[in-house]
Write a protein that holds these residues in place. Structure first.
Motif, PDB file in Angstrom:
ATOM      1  N   LEU A 116       0.814  -1.213   0.000  1.00  0.00           N
ATOM      2  CA  LEU A 116       0.000   0.000   0.000  1.00  0.00           C
ATOM      3  C   LEU A 116       0.850   1.268   0.000  1.00  0.00           C
ATOM      4  O   LEU A 116       0.361   2.342   0.334  1.00  0.00           O
ATOM      5  N   GLN A 117       2.097   1.152  -0.387  1.00  0.00           N
ATOM      6  CA  GLN A 117       3.005   2.298  -0.352  1.00  0.00           C
ATOM      7  C   GLN A 117       2.622   3.387  -1.354  1.00  0.00           C
ATOM      8  O   GLN A 117       3.012   4.531  -1.197  1.00  0.00           O
ATOM      9  N   TRP A 118       1.863   3.059  -2.369  1.00  0.00           N
ATOM     10  CA  TRP A 118       1.471   4.031  -3.381  1.00  0.00           C
ATOM     11  C   TRP A 118       0.358   4.957  -2.890  1.00  0.00           C
ATOM     12  O   TRP A 118       0.059   5.959  -3.521  1.00  0.00           O
ATOM     13  N   ILE A 119      -0.279   4.628  -1.773  1.00  0.00           N
ATOM     14  CA  ILE A 119      -1.337   5.473  -1.218  1.00  0.00           C
ATOM     15  C   ILE A 119      -0.688   6.515  -0.303  1.00  0.00           C
ATOM     16  O   ILE A 119       0.000   6.163   0.647  1.00  0.00           O
ATOM     17  N   PRO A 120      -0.900   7.808  -0.584  1.00  0.00           N
ATOM     18  CA  PRO A 120      -0.281   8.852   0.239  1.00  0.00           C
ATOM     19  C   PRO A 120      -0.985   8.992   1.590  1.00  0.00           C
ATOM     20  O   PRO A 120      -1.938   9.745   1.730  1.00  0.00           O
ATOM     21  N   CYS A 121      -0.535   8.250   2.565  1.00  0.00           N
ATOM     22  CA  CYS A 121      -1.123   8.260   3.897  1.00  0.00           C
ATOM     23  C   CYS A 121       0.001   8.333   4.924  1.00  0.00           C
ATOM     24  O   CYS A 121       1.032   7.676   4.769  1.00  0.00           O
ATOM     25  N   HIS A 122      -0.194   9.095   5.976  1.00  0.00           N
ATOM     26  CA  HIS A 122       0.859   9.241   6.988  1.00  0.00           C
ATOM     27  C   HIS A 122       1.011   7.991   7.850  1.00  0.00           C
ATOM     28  O   HIS A 122       2.036   7.782   8.459  1.00  0.00           O
ATOM     29  N   ARG A 123      -0.031   7.173   7.958  1.00  0.00           N
ATOM     30  CA  ARG A 123      -0.020   5.900   8.686  1.00  0.00           C
ATOM     31  C   ARG A 123       0.355   6.052  10.167  1.00  0.00           C
ATOM     32  O   ARG A 123       0.990   5.183  10.757  1.00  0.00           O
ATOM     33  N   ARG A 124      -0.035   7.172  10.765  1.00  0.00           N
ATOM     34  CA  ARG A 124       0.286   7.388  12.170  1.00  0.00           C
ATOM     35  C   ARG A 124      -0.492   6.413  13.046  1.00  0.00           C
ATOM     36  O   ARG A 124      -1.702   6.246  12.879  1.00  0.00           O
ATOM     37  N   LYS A 153      -3.862  -5.488  16.009  1.00  0.00           N
ATOM     38  CA  LYS A 153      -2.976  -5.178  14.873  1.00  0.00           C
ATOM     39  C   LYS A 153      -3.392  -3.849  14.258  1.00  0.00           C
ATOM     40  O   LYS A 153      -4.568  -3.619  13.986  1.00  0.00           O
ATOM     41  N   LYS A 154      -2.401  -2.988  14.028  1.00  0.00           N
ATOM     42  CA  LYS A 154      -2.675  -1.686  13.422  1.00  0.00           C
ATOM     43  C   LYS A 154      -3.015  -1.875  11.953  1.00  0.00           C
ATOM     44  O   LYS A 154      -2.350  -2.604  11.234  1.00  0.00           O
ATOM     45  N   MET A 155      -4.076  -1.189  11.505  1.00  0.00           N
ATOM     46  CA  MET A 155      -4.407  -1.225  10.083  1.00  0.00           C
ATOM     47  C   MET A 155      -3.329  -0.477   9.306  1.00  0.00           C
ATOM     48  O   MET A 155      -2.718   0.459   9.829  1.00  0.00           O
ATOM     49  N   PRO A 156      -3.073  -0.854   8.058  1.00  0.00           N
ATOM     50  CA  PRO A 156      -1.980  -0.246   7.303  1.00  0.00           C
ATOM     51  C   PRO A 156      -2.234   1.193   6.861  1.00  0.00           C
ATOM     52  O   PRO A 156      -1.324   1.863   6.398  1.00  0.00           O
ATOM     53  N   LEU A 157      -3.465   1.681   6.997  1.00  0.00           N
ATOM     54  CA  LEU A 157      -3.799   3.058   6.636  1.00  0.00           C
ATOM     55  C   LEU A 157      -4.496   3.729   7.807  1.00  0.00           C
ATOM     56  O   LEU A 157      -5.079   3.066   8.663  1.00  0.00           O
ATOM     57  N   CYS A 158      -4.490   5.054   7.827  1.00  0.00           N
ATOM     58  CA  CYS A 158      -5.167   5.778   8.901  1.00  0.00           C
ATOM     59  C   CYS A 158      -6.682   5.662   8.738  1.00  0.00           C
ATOM     60  O   CYS A 158      -7.188   5.247   7.689  1.00  0.00           O
ATOM     61  N   ALA A 159      -7.413   6.050   9.756  1.00  0.00           N
ATOM     62  CA  ALA A 159      -8.871   5.936   9.773  1.00  0.00           C
ATOM     63  C   ALA A 159      -9.502   6.724   8.630  1.00  0.00           C
ATOM     64  O   ALA A 159     -10.437   6.264   7.979  1.00  0.00           O
ATOM     65  N   ARG A 160      -8.989   7.905   8.360  1.00  0.00           N
ATOM     66  CA  ARG A 160      -9.571   8.742   7.298  1.00  0.00           C
ATOM     67  C   ARG A 160      -9.347   8.127   5.926  1.00  0.00           C
ATOM     68  O   ARG A 160     -10.263   8.076   5.103  1.00  0.00           O
ATOM     69  N   CYS A 161      -8.156   7.620   5.664  1.00  0.00           N
ATOM     70  CA  CYS A 161      -7.876   7.016   4.355  1.00  0.00           C
ATOM     71  C   CYS A 161      -8.691   5.744   4.139  1.00  0.00           C
ATOM     72  O   CYS A 161      -9.178   5.493   3.033  1.00  0.00           O
ATOM     73  N   VAL A 162      -8.860   4.948   5.180  1.00  0.00           N
ATOM     74  CA  VAL A 162      -9.682   3.737   5.079  1.00  0.00           C
ATOM     75  C   VAL A 162     -11.108   4.112   4.691  1.00  0.00           C
ATOM     76  O   VAL A 162     -11.709   3.504   3.801  1.00  0.00           O
ATOM     77  N   SER A 163     -11.650   5.133   5.321  1.00  0.00           N
ATOM     78  CA  SER A 163     -13.039   5.502   5.040  1.00  0.00           C
ATOM     79  C   SER A 163     -13.191   6.182   3.683  1.00  0.00           C
ATOM     80  O   SER A 163     -14.212   6.002   3.015  1.00  0.00           O
ATOM     81  N   ILE A 164     -12.194   6.945   3.249  1.00  0.00           N
ATOM     82  CA  ILE A 164     -12.250   7.529   1.905  1.00  0.00           C
ATOM     83  C   ILE A 164     -12.268   6.407   0.872  1.00  0.00           C
ATOM     84  O   ILE A 164     -13.070   6.425  -0.075  1.00  0.00           O
TER      85      ILE A 164
END
Length: 109
Positions: free
Chosen positions: A5-13, A23-34
């Motif tokens: 998922l490196q091609w998705i511009p997400c900070h992954r904080r 387990k932490k999801m690989p994307l932030c909450a906002r990116c997952v919902s978008i």
């Protein structure tokens, strides 16, 4: 199987991500919902859904307000709010894409 998922511009904080079974999801909450909102794009285009641009603007606005007020340090957001504003934004973009697809289809036929 590991998905890149490196091609998705997400900070992954970690503090802005959901955790499932510890387990932490690989994307932030906002990116997952978008991305979840984007699932509506093929459905809305396939069903010939053309929506008012006012409604689209109304769906895009909450995330813009949430993101900018957070960036300007006027307030802090939480993952639940990020999720719902991101979902609204993803749906709004999907409807915008549907409008543009059908605008082009009508013009080119």
């Amino acid at each position: 199987m590991k998905i890149n998922l490196q091609w998705i511009p997400c900070h992954r904080r970690p503090d802005r991500s959901f955790y499932i079974f510890g387990k932490k999801m690989p994307l932030c909450a906002r990116c997952v919902s978008i991305l979840a909102g984007y699932l509506l794009a093929p459905v809305s285009a396939g069903m010939h859904i053309v929506t008012s641009y006012y409604l689209i603007g109304f769906l895009l606005l909450p995330m813009l307000i949430d993101g900018f007020t957070q960036q300007w340090k006027w307030r802090t957001s939480n993952n639940k709010l990020r999720f719902f504003t991101g979902l609204s934004f993803g749906i709004g973009q999907s409807l915008l894409i549907s409008n543009l697809v059908w605008f082009l289809v009508e013009r080119l036929t």
